[in-house]
Write a protein that holds these residues in place. Sequence first.
Motif, PDB file in Angstrom:
ATOM      1  N   GLU A  89       0.834  -1.194   0.000  1.00 31.89           N
ATOM      2  CA  GLU A  89       0.000   0.000   0.000  1.00 31.89           C
ATOM      3  C   GLU A  89       0.871   1.246   0.000  1.00 31.89           C
ATOM      4  OE1 GLU A  89      -3.517  -0.204   2.716  1.00 31.89           O
ATOM      5  OE2 GLU A  89      -2.558  -2.062   3.335  1.00 31.89           O
ATOM      6  N   SER A  90       0.649   2.108  -0.961  1.00 29.08           N
ATOM      7  CA  SER A  90       1.431   3.333  -1.059  1.00 29.08           C
ATOM      8  C   SER A  90       0.587   4.557  -0.736  1.00 29.08           C
ATOM      9  CB  SER A  90       2.015   3.469  -2.468  1.00 29.08           C
ATOM     10  OG  SER A  90       0.976   3.482  -3.434  1.00 29.08           O
ATOM     11  N   CYS A  91      -0.687   4.365  -0.415  1.00 29.90           N
ATOM     12  CA  CYS A  91      -1.555   5.479  -0.047  1.00 29.90           C
ATOM     13  C   CYS A  91      -2.582   4.987   0.951  1.00 29.90           C
ATOM     14  CB  CYS A  91      -2.234   6.075  -1.285  1.00 29.90           C
ATOM     15  SG  CYS A  91      -3.356   4.926  -2.133  1.00 29.90           S
ATOM     16  N   TYR A  92      -3.315   5.926   1.578  1.00 35.88           N
ATOM     17  CA  TYR A  92      -4.303   5.550   2.576  1.00 35.88           C
ATOM     18  C   TYR A  92      -5.649   6.169   2.242  1.00 35.88           C
ATOM     19  CZ  TYR A  92      -3.925  10.273   4.543  1.00 35.88           C
ATOM     20  OH  TYR A  92      -3.964  11.634   4.703  1.00 35.88           O
ATOM     21  N   THR A  93      -6.707   5.578   2.776  1.00 42.56           N
ATOM     22  CA  THR A  93      -8.059   6.104   2.614  1.00 42.56           C
ATOM     23  C   THR A  93      -8.578   6.555   3.970  1.00 42.56           C
ATOM     24  OG1 THR A  93      -9.000   3.890   2.924  1.00 42.56           O
ATOM     25  CG2 THR A  93      -8.549   4.599   0.664  1.00 42.56           C
ATOM     26  N   GLY A  94      -9.625   7.393   3.960  1.00 41.90           N
ATOM     27  CA  GLY A  94     -10.192   7.880   5.211  1.00 41.90           C
ATOM     28  C   GLY A  94      -9.154   8.641   6.014  1.00 41.90           C
ATOM     29  N   ASN A  95      -8.981   8.265   7.268  1.00 44.22           N
ATOM     30  CA  ASN A  95      -7.929   8.866   8.085  1.00 44.22           C
ATOM     31  C   ASN A  95      -6.788   7.886   8.342  1.00 44.22           C
ATOM     32  OD1 ASN A  95      -9.145   7.135   9.853  1.00 44.22           O
ATOM     33  ND2 ASN A  95      -9.519   8.628  11.463  1.00 44.22           N
ATOM     34  N   GLY A  96      -6.745   6.830   7.526  1.00 43.27           N
ATOM     35  CA  GLY A  96      -5.621   5.902   7.583  1.00 43.27           C
ATOM     36  C   GLY A  96      -5.728   4.824   8.631  1.00 43.27           C
ATOM     37  N   GLU A  97      -6.906   4.652   9.240  1.00 38.40           N
ATOM     38  CA  GLU A  97      -7.061   3.622  10.270  1.00 38.40           C
ATOM     39  C   GLU A  97      -6.805   2.223   9.725  1.00 38.40           C
ATOM     40  OE1 GLU A  97     -10.277   5.205  13.555  1.00 38.40           O
ATOM     41  OE2 GLU A  97     -11.007   4.184  11.781  1.00 38.40           O
ATOM     42  N   MET A 141      -8.030   6.764  17.308  1.00 37.11           N
ATOM     43  CA  MET A 141      -7.187   7.934  17.523  1.00 37.11           C
ATOM     44  C   MET A 141      -7.799   9.149  16.834  1.00 37.11           C
ATOM     45  SD  MET A 141      -4.393   7.423  19.359  1.00 37.11           S
ATOM     46  CE  MET A 141      -3.182   8.626  18.789  1.00 37.11           C
ATOM     47  N   VAL A 142      -7.477  10.359  17.328  1.00 37.23           N
ATOM     48  CA  VAL A 142      -8.032  11.574  16.742  1.00 37.23           C
ATOM     49  C   VAL A 142      -7.126  12.143  15.651  1.00 37.23           C
ATOM     50  CG1 VAL A 142      -9.330  12.225  18.782  1.00 37.23           C
ATOM     51  CG2 VAL A 142      -6.961  12.955  18.560  1.00 37.23           C
ATOM     52  N   ARG A 143      -6.007  11.486  15.367  1.00 38.72           N
ATOM     53  CA  ARG A 143      -5.112  11.988  14.320  1.00 38.72           C
ATOM     54  C   ARG A 143      -5.665  11.663  12.945  1.00 38.72           C
ATOM     55  NH1 ARG A 143       0.029  10.093  17.978  1.00 38.72           N
ATOM     56  NH2 ARG A 143      -0.332  11.691  19.561  1.00 38.72           N
ATOM     57  N   ASN A 144      -5.261  12.459  11.967  1.00 37.00           N
ATOM     58  CA  ASN A 144      -5.947  12.445  10.679  1.00 37.00           C
ATOM     59  C   ASN A 144      -5.314  11.581   9.608  1.00 37.00           C
ATOM     60  OD1 ASN A 144      -7.873  14.206  11.641  1.00 37.00           O
ATOM     61  ND2 ASN A 144      -6.768  16.029  10.984  1.00 37.00           N
ATOM     62  N   ARG A 145      -4.140  11.010   9.872  1.00 31.51           N
ATOM     63  CA  ARG A 145      -3.510  10.162   8.863  1.00 31.51           C
ATOM     64  C   ARG A 145      -2.434   9.305   9.534  1.00 31.51           C
ATOM     65  NH1 ARG A 145      -1.449  15.450   7.859  1.00 31.51           N
ATOM     66  NH2 ARG A 145       0.838  15.586   7.746  1.00 31.51           N
ATOM     67  N   THR A 228     -16.765  13.919  18.985  1.00 34.26           N
ATOM     68  CA  THR A 228     -15.325  14.081  18.739  1.00 34.26           C
ATOM     69  C   THR A 228     -14.844  13.152  17.636  1.00 34.26           C
ATOM     70  OG1 THR A 228     -14.825  12.460  20.469  1.00 34.26           O
ATOM     71  CG2 THR A 228     -14.869  14.786  21.108  1.00 34.26           C
ATOM     72  N   ARG A 229     -15.755  12.367  17.053  1.00 33.36           N
ATOM     73  CA  ARG A 229     -15.354  11.439  15.988  1.00 33.36           C
ATOM     74  C   ARG A 229     -15.247  12.185  14.666  1.00 33.36           C
ATOM     75  NH1 ARG A 229     -19.485   7.225  18.810  1.00 33.36           N
ATOM     76  NH2 ARG A 229     -18.150   6.914  20.632  1.00 33.36           N
ATOM     77  N   ASN A 230     -14.433  11.674  13.763  1.00 36.81           N
ATOM     78  CA  ASN A 230     -14.102  12.434  12.556  1.00 36.81           C
ATOM     79  C   ASN A 230     -14.631  11.805  11.278  1.00 36.81           C
ATOM     80  OD1 ASN A 230     -12.401  10.248  12.474  1.00 36.81           O
ATOM     81  ND2 ASN A 230     -10.516  11.400  12.808  1.00 36.81           N
ATOM     82  N   HIS A 231     -15.730  11.048  11.380  1.00 39.24           N
ATOM     83  CA  HIS A 231     -16.262  10.348  10.220  1.00 39.24           C
ATOM     84  C   HIS A 231     -17.644   9.829  10.602  1.00 39.24           C
ATOM     85  CE1 HIS A 231     -15.502   8.015   6.469  1.00 39.24           C
ATOM     86  NE2 HIS A 231     -16.289   7.130   7.016  1.00 39.24           N
ATOM     87  N   PRO A 232     -18.599   9.733   9.652  1.00 37.47           N
ATOM     88  CA  PRO A 232     -19.897   9.147   9.993  1.00 37.47           C
ATOM     89  C   PRO A 232     -19.746   7.751  10.597  1.00 37.47           C
ATOM     90  CG  PRO A 232     -20.038  10.253   7.882  1.00 37.47           C
ATOM     91  CD  PRO A 232     -18.589  10.254   8.271  1.00 37.47           C
TER      92      PRO A 232
END
Length: 354
Positions: A89-97, A141-145, A228-232
Amino acid sequence: QCYTRNNDVYRGSTSTTQSGLTCQSWSSQYPHSHPFTPSNYSNSDLISNYCRNPGGVRNGPWCYTISSHHSWEYCNIQLCASPPSSTAESCYTGNGEFYHGTIRTAVGGLSCEPWSLFNTTFNNQTGNNFVKNYCRNPIGMVRNRPWCYTNSTTGQWKYCNVEKCIRLPISGSTYPLGSYHGEFYRGTENYARNGSVCQNWHSFNLTTSYATANHLMSNYCRNPLGSTRNHPWCFTDTLTRQWQYCNISRCNPLLIPTPAYPSPPFERIDTKTTCYTNNGEFYRGSISTTEKGQQCISWSSKSLVDSQFHQTNYSHPTLVSNYCRNVNGTKQKPWCYIHESNNKWQYCNIPKCN
């Protein structure tokens, strides 16, 4: 026959699970209803009841079973000894979870430290897949990537050099960039990323006013204002109140026009506002001093680049200048950062409205 982990590349004809159950056909909605249909995942070769991993959502080939007591199981297929390098994998989707690639370099060229050096609570959580020193973003986690630790002594961390994937999401399962974290998603998706069916919001004793304000209808995925969640997301178990993020992609503005959803009602700065209501989540004034008389620093300050609420890490329109805010109601009232070297913060000198 074998498979490579976390990929949608297995194309064999195995149709039994690890416990010996027969797989349910992907085109059937009985005995288990699901979103993984041949029409939704046209590139996943969902033929008959053969084991697959549509969209790479799980760790290996799986299927729904014909048993009403067992929703889905992994299939009786061995993991390939040497996964081909082309599947990395060379890229991530969403926030990378769910990023499980092998990139291990942080922004700035720093090398990542092995996860085993850090005694953290998420090291043993199912699904995080901590291997060596590869970049990850632990579930919850609350981090974005994806990120990693870069110093085993101080515990310092950095975001990783992993690009976000640019791809078209499934039709009808997207939320607009104007929603920031999906607060204004009003679609009808009702499955979690792990395939679990969402539970009805009204099974959780929510007040009528709260449910109405956030359009909590049926079992549709939502991200209520103030969360505090960052996605539906949705609840997947009525007894334990367990929840999961939903199988919805954020729209890519270069590929998909933003739907005509209502704009957030709180983007405008109100210089006349001198007090806040509730916990100050919707305070939009221009006060920028703390209770101790210190001046707030800008949310875009370069020294805050690794903090949770830096403008580049938390794309929210209200983080303007150095004005006091309480984004998503994460604290008791409006606050701000006051120190550029250690991310210290204080509550602001704003009274509560009568």
